[in-house]
Design an enzyme around this catalytic site. Sequence first.
Site, PDB file in Angstrom:
ATOM      1  N   ASN A   9       0.870  -1.179   0.000  1.00 58.48           N
ATOM      2  CA  ASN A   9       0.000   0.000   0.000  1.00 58.48           C
ATOM      3  C   ASN A   9       0.907   1.230   0.000  1.00 58.48           C
ATOM      4  O   ASN A   9       1.478   1.596   1.024  1.00 58.48           O
ATOM      5  CB  ASN A   9      -0.885  -0.040   1.255  1.00 58.48           C
ATOM      6  CG  ASN A   9      -1.868   1.117   1.297  1.00 58.48           C
ATOM      7  OD1 ASN A   9      -1.789   2.052   0.499  1.00 58.48           O
ATOM      8  ND2 ASN A   9      -2.788   1.064   2.239  1.00 58.48           N
ATOM      9  N   LYS A  16       3.112   0.832   3.295  1.00 57.97           N
ATOM     10  CA  LYS A  16       2.736  -0.249   4.212  1.00 57.97           C
ATOM     11  C   LYS A  16       2.861  -1.573   3.479  1.00 57.97           C
ATOM     12  O   LYS A  16       2.393  -1.700   2.347  1.00 57.97           O
ATOM     13  CB  LYS A  16       1.263  -0.096   4.647  1.00 57.97           C
ATOM     14  CG  LYS A  16       1.030   1.015   5.617  1.00 57.97           C
ATOM     15  CD  LYS A  16      -0.429   0.970   6.077  1.00 57.97           C
ATOM     16  CE  LYS A  16      -0.856   2.331   6.542  1.00 57.97           C
ATOM     17  NZ  LYS A  16      -2.269   2.594   6.443  1.00 57.97           N
ATOM     18  N   ARG A  86      -2.790  -2.068  -3.361  1.00 57.04           N
ATOM     19  CA  ARG A  86      -3.982  -1.236  -3.203  1.00 57.04           C
ATOM     20  C   ARG A  86      -3.892  -0.094  -4.223  1.00 57.04           C
ATOM     21  O   ARG A  86      -2.886   0.613  -4.287  1.00 57.04           O
ATOM     22  CB  ARG A  86      -4.022  -0.658  -1.793  1.00 57.04           C
ATOM     23  CG  ARG A  86      -5.159   0.296  -1.638  1.00 57.04           C
ATOM     24  CD  ARG A  86      -5.155   0.952  -0.291  1.00 57.04           C
ATOM     25  NE  ARG A  86      -6.283   1.859  -0.213  1.00 57.04           N
ATOM     26  CZ  ARG A  86      -6.224   3.054   0.349  1.00 57.04           C
ATOM     27  NH1 ARG A  86      -5.103   3.494   0.880  1.00 57.04           N
ATOM     28  NH2 ARG A  86      -7.296   3.814   0.378  1.00 57.04           N
ATOM     29  N   HIS A 175     -13.283   3.147  -0.058  1.00 53.15           N
ATOM     30  CA  HIS A 175     -13.292   2.159   1.032  1.00 53.15           C
ATOM     31  C   HIS A 175     -13.983   0.863   0.581  1.00 53.15           C
ATOM     32  O   HIS A 175     -14.476   0.098   1.416  1.00 53.15           O
ATOM     33  CB  HIS A 175     -14.060   2.662   2.280  1.00 53.15           C
ATOM     34  CG  HIS A 175     -13.383   3.757   3.037  1.00 53.15           C
ATOM     35  ND1 HIS A 175     -14.085   4.723   3.720  1.00 53.15           N
ATOM     36  CD2 HIS A 175     -12.076   4.035   3.244  1.00 53.15           C
ATOM     37  CE1 HIS A 175     -13.242   5.558   4.306  1.00 53.15           C
ATOM     38  NE2 HIS A 175     -12.018   5.170   4.025  1.00 53.15           N
ATOM     39  N   ASN A 206     -10.142   7.683  10.137  1.00 50.98           N
ATOM     40  CA  ASN A 206      -9.838   9.083   9.839  1.00 50.98           C
ATOM     41  C   ASN A 206     -10.656   9.537   8.635  1.00 50.98           C
ATOM     42  O   ASN A 206     -11.169  10.639   8.581  1.00 50.98           O
ATOM     43  CB  ASN A 206      -8.343   9.224   9.576  1.00 50.98           C
ATOM     44  CG  ASN A 206      -7.815  10.476  10.221  1.00 50.98           C
ATOM     45  OD1 ASN A 206      -8.589  11.340  10.656  1.00 50.98           O
ATOM     46  ND2 ASN A 206      -6.518  10.589  10.280  1.00 50.98           N
ATOM     47  N   ARG A 236     -11.747  16.127   6.956  1.00 47.09           N
ATOM     48  CA  ARG A 236     -12.581  16.451   5.781  1.00 47.09           C
ATOM     49  C   ARG A 236     -13.987  16.838   6.227  1.00 47.09           C
ATOM     50  O   ARG A 236     -14.542  16.222   7.129  1.00 47.09           O
ATOM     51  CB  ARG A 236     -12.652  15.239   4.838  1.00 47.09           C
ATOM     52  CG  ARG A 236     -11.401  15.044   4.029  1.00 47.09           C
ATOM     53  CD  ARG A 236     -11.430  13.747   3.252  1.00 47.09           C
ATOM     54  NE  ARG A 236     -10.510  12.776   3.812  1.00 47.09           N
ATOM     55  CZ  ARG A 236     -10.476  11.481   3.518  1.00 47.09           C
ATOM     56  NH1 ARG A 236     -11.316  10.988   2.625  1.00 47.09           N
ATOM     57  NH2 ARG A 236      -9.615  10.681   4.082  1.00 47.09           N
ATOM     58  N   ASP A 277      -8.443  13.597  16.142  1.00 47.85           N
ATOM     59  CA  ASP A 277      -8.421  12.294  16.800  1.00 47.85           C
ATOM     60  C   ASP A 277      -9.646  12.134  17.708  1.00 47.85           C
ATOM     61  O   ASP A 277      -9.806  12.862  18.689  1.00 47.85           O
ATOM     62  CB  ASP A 277      -7.124  12.181  17.617  1.00 47.85           C
ATOM     63  CG  ASP A 277      -6.950  10.791  18.200  1.00 47.85           C
ATOM     64  OD1 ASP A 277      -6.126  10.032  17.669  1.00 47.85           O
ATOM     65  OD2 ASP A 277      -7.667  10.468  19.179  1.00 47.85           O
ATOM     66  N   MET A 278     -10.505  11.174  17.374  1.00 50.09           N
ATOM     67  CA  MET A 278     -11.773  11.042  18.078  1.00 50.09           C
ATOM     68  C   MET A 278     -11.598  10.735  19.564  1.00 50.09           C
ATOM     69  O   MET A 278     -12.348  11.212  20.408  1.00 50.09           O
ATOM     70  CB  MET A 278     -12.613   9.953  17.404  1.00 50.09           C
ATOM     71  CG  MET A 278     -13.976   9.789  17.971  1.00 50.09           C
ATOM     72  SD  MET A 278     -14.950  11.315  17.908  1.00 50.09           S
ATOM     73  CE  MET A 278     -15.871  11.075  16.403  1.00 50.09           C
ATOM     74  N   ILE A 326     -12.747   4.260  14.697  1.00 52.68           N
ATOM     75  CA  ILE A 326     -13.819   4.788  15.547  1.00 52.68           C
ATOM     76  C   ILE A 326     -14.939   3.758  15.682  1.00 52.68           C
ATOM     77  O   ILE A 326     -15.406   3.460  16.782  1.00 52.68           O
ATOM     78  CB  ILE A 326     -14.372   6.111  14.965  1.00 52.68           C
ATOM     79  CG1 ILE A 326     -13.266   7.175  14.903  1.00 52.68           C
ATOM     80  CG2 ILE A 326     -15.566   6.609  15.773  1.00 52.68           C
ATOM     81  CD1 ILE A 326     -13.637   8.438  14.135  1.00 52.68           C
ATOM     82  N   GLY A 327     -15.357   3.202  14.564  1.00 50.48           N
ATOM     83  CA  GLY A 327     -16.484   2.254  14.575  1.00 50.48           C
ATOM     84  C   GLY A 327     -16.197   1.018  15.413  1.00 50.48           C
ATOM     85  O   GLY A 327     -17.084   0.479  16.072  1.00 50.48           O
ATOM     86  N   GLU A 328     -14.925   0.565  15.402  1.00 43.52           N
ATOM     87  CA  GLU A 328     -14.582  -0.644  16.155  1.00 43.52           C
ATOM     88  C   GLU A 328     -14.398  -0.355  17.646  1.00 43.52           C
ATOM     89  O   GLU A 328     -14.692  -1.191  18.487  1.00 43.52           O
ATOM     90  CB  GLU A 328     -13.260  -1.235  15.626  1.00 43.52           C
ATOM     91  CG  GLU A 328     -13.382  -1.839  14.250  1.00 43.52           C
ATOM     92  CD  GLU A 328     -12.021  -2.061  13.590  1.00 43.52           C
ATOM     93  OE1 GLU A 328     -11.025  -2.278  14.291  1.00 43.52           O
ATOM     94  OE2 GLU A 328     -11.981  -2.001  12.345  1.00 43.52           O
ATOM     95  N   GLU A 380      -8.666  -4.892   5.359  1.00 40.38           N
ATOM     96  CA  GLU A 380      -8.525  -4.668   3.914  1.00 40.38           C
ATOM     97  C   GLU A 380      -7.327  -5.418   3.345  1.00 40.38           C
ATOM     98  O   GLU A 380      -7.368  -5.907   2.217  1.00 40.38           O
ATOM     99  CB  GLU A 380      -8.394  -3.162   3.648  1.00 40.38           C
ATOM    100  CG  GLU A 380      -9.676  -2.410   3.918  1.00 40.38           C
ATOM    101  CD  GLU A 380      -9.452  -0.956   4.301  1.00 40.38           C
ATOM    102  OE1 GLU A 380      -8.919  -0.703   5.415  1.00 40.38           O
ATOM    103  OE2 GLU A 380      -9.787  -0.073   3.500  1.00 40.38           O
TER     104      GLU A 380
HETATM  105  P1  AMP Z   1      -8.333   4.599  11.470  1.00 45.54           P
HETATM  106  O1  AMP Z   1      -8.162   5.653  10.393  1.00 45.54           O
HETATM  107  O2  AMP Z   1      -9.264   3.496  11.083  1.00 45.54           O
HETATM  108  O3  AMP Z   1      -7.016   4.100  12.021  1.00 45.54           O
HETATM  109  O4  AMP Z   1      -9.068   5.331  12.714  1.00 45.54           O
HETATM  110  C1  AMP Z   1      -8.485   6.419  13.392  1.00 45.54           C
HETATM  111  C2  AMP Z   1      -9.514   7.034  14.309  1.00 45.54           C
HETATM  112  O5  AMP Z   1      -9.983   6.042  15.258  1.00 45.54           O
HETATM  113  C3  AMP Z   1      -8.951   8.187  15.152  1.00 45.54           C
HETATM  114  O6  AMP Z   1      -9.883   9.255  15.156  1.00 45.54           O
HETATM  115  C4  AMP Z   1      -8.865   7.569  16.535  1.00 45.54           C
HETATM  116  O7  AMP Z   1      -8.971   8.541  17.557  1.00 45.54           O
HETATM  117  C5  AMP Z   1     -10.076   6.678  16.511  1.00 45.54           C
HETATM  118  N1  AMP Z   1     -10.044   5.732  17.653  1.00 45.54           N
HETATM  119  C6  AMP Z   1      -9.213   4.706  17.869  1.00 45.54           C
HETATM  120  N2  AMP Z   1      -9.484   4.147  19.075  1.00 45.54           N
HETATM  121  C7  AMP Z   1     -10.515   4.851  19.618  1.00 45.54           C
HETATM  122  C8  AMP Z   1     -11.267   4.775  20.838  1.00 45.54           C
HETATM  123  N3  AMP Z   1     -10.998   3.858  21.761  1.00 45.54           N
HETATM  124  N4  AMP Z   1     -12.256   5.681  21.033  1.00 45.54           N
HETATM  125  C9  AMP Z   1     -12.533   6.623  20.117  1.00 45.54           C
HETATM  126  N5  AMP Z   1     -11.866   6.733  18.957  1.00 45.54           N
HETATM  127  C10 AMP Z   1     -10.874   5.869  18.705  1.00 45.54           C
END
Ligand code: AMP
Length: 402
Positions: A9, A16, A86, A175, A206, A236, A277-278, A326-328, A380
């Site tokens: 990737n 990666k 990818r 995605h 993200n 975004r 960062d969530m 975030i979803g996980e 993925e």
């Molecule tokens: P990704 O691009 O899939 O790696 O997701 C990154 C996002 O997941 C960032 O905004 C992280 O802050 C968020 N994230 C990861 N772990 C948590 C958590 N335990 N609670 C809330 N957000 C999370």
Amino acid sequence: MEPTTLVVNCGSSSLKLALFDRKDQKLATVLVERLNTPHAVARIQGLETQITIPAEGGYEAALQAVLAALKEEGLMTSDPTAVGHRVVHGGETFREAVLVDDDVLESIQACSGLAPLHNPVNLAGIEAMRKLYPTVPQIAVFDTAFHQTLPPRAYRYALPDHYYRQWAVRRYGFHGTSHYYMTREAARRLDRTPATTSLISAHLGNGCSITAIRDGNSVDTSMGLTPLEGLVMGTRSGDVDPGLFDYLSTKGITANQLSKVLNQESGLLGLSGQTNDMRTLCDLADHGHEPSRLAVDVFCFRLAKYIGAMMASLSQLDALVFTGGIGENSSRIRQQTCSHLGLLGFDLDAELNHAHGGFSDGIISNPDSRFPVIVIPTNEELVIANEATRLAGSPMARDGAQ
Ligand code: AMP
């Protein structure tokens, strides 16, 4: 020697790699960041590793250095038997993964206008690996391919017809590899086949996108011509009123400036003024930081609206699935989103939702919920490895190798 598949990737500043065996086991991972600068750093198996990545020499030199390090560490004992890449944009040309040849490279190049930041670097990675392993089949797997089943009513913008015919202006969706994996995994968990599974799949990292999947096929999705449309994301904006362009031009903001703002300075970062960062945002919100609370509110409300909108494409719904960082991981975001959707029949079980707040996955809805809600970690890289292995074993690949 056991056959292995390497997944590559290539991004503009990162690289990666993941190496899989034929039993879908990941044998090695590499992440190189700040690529093409004198400060490139490499992590092998998650640990920072001293590898000299030449600042000059592009992707070929970087890949060569990383592959040599993998061999030195004993993580790669022979050349891979297939390489999966990818590729972000396959336009309308690629509906599925393909074995790379010169014509395919030309077609990927032709799609570069639609993804100028991504396709050229994806191509550079393919070309570099072709040079390093000239007899090994190289396979391109496209982020857009899964969405090529969208019907015209979902992919056409209400713009003059020739914008589509002459300039390919339409919604493509992204995605796709992750949404495809969700379909495959959700079907397995629901004891169904992918071809009879209908889902709403929310990939929240993200970058964020949501897809309606009907009988295994993508039939609507939130990202469009570019990955800017739709949900609120880390930096975004997602959807804005197109009238914004005109209005802001009267304030002296140029199209270039606005594009940078919408892609890099908006979303959670723009609203909170603090971070994309969530996890940090939720902490800030808990400590009374109002702009961060608002950012979380806007994020969840937009997502809930889109979940409602996706129902228009389905006549049956087997599950709503959450994935991505975030979803996980964020039970709070899932809860806040579903709290807007009681009328539609998404009812979370607080305990199950918390229990699946970490890295574990499973059903998080109440048994009485009209629709099940499931958390599934995306993978993925595994989809790319599987596609590469499959196509490398095809008669065409074998002919090419002779
Ligand atoms: P990704 O691009 O899939 O790696 O997701 C990154 C996002 O997941 C960032 O905004 C992280 O802050 C968020 N994230 C990861 N772990 C948590 C958590 N335990 N609670 C809330 N957000 C999370």
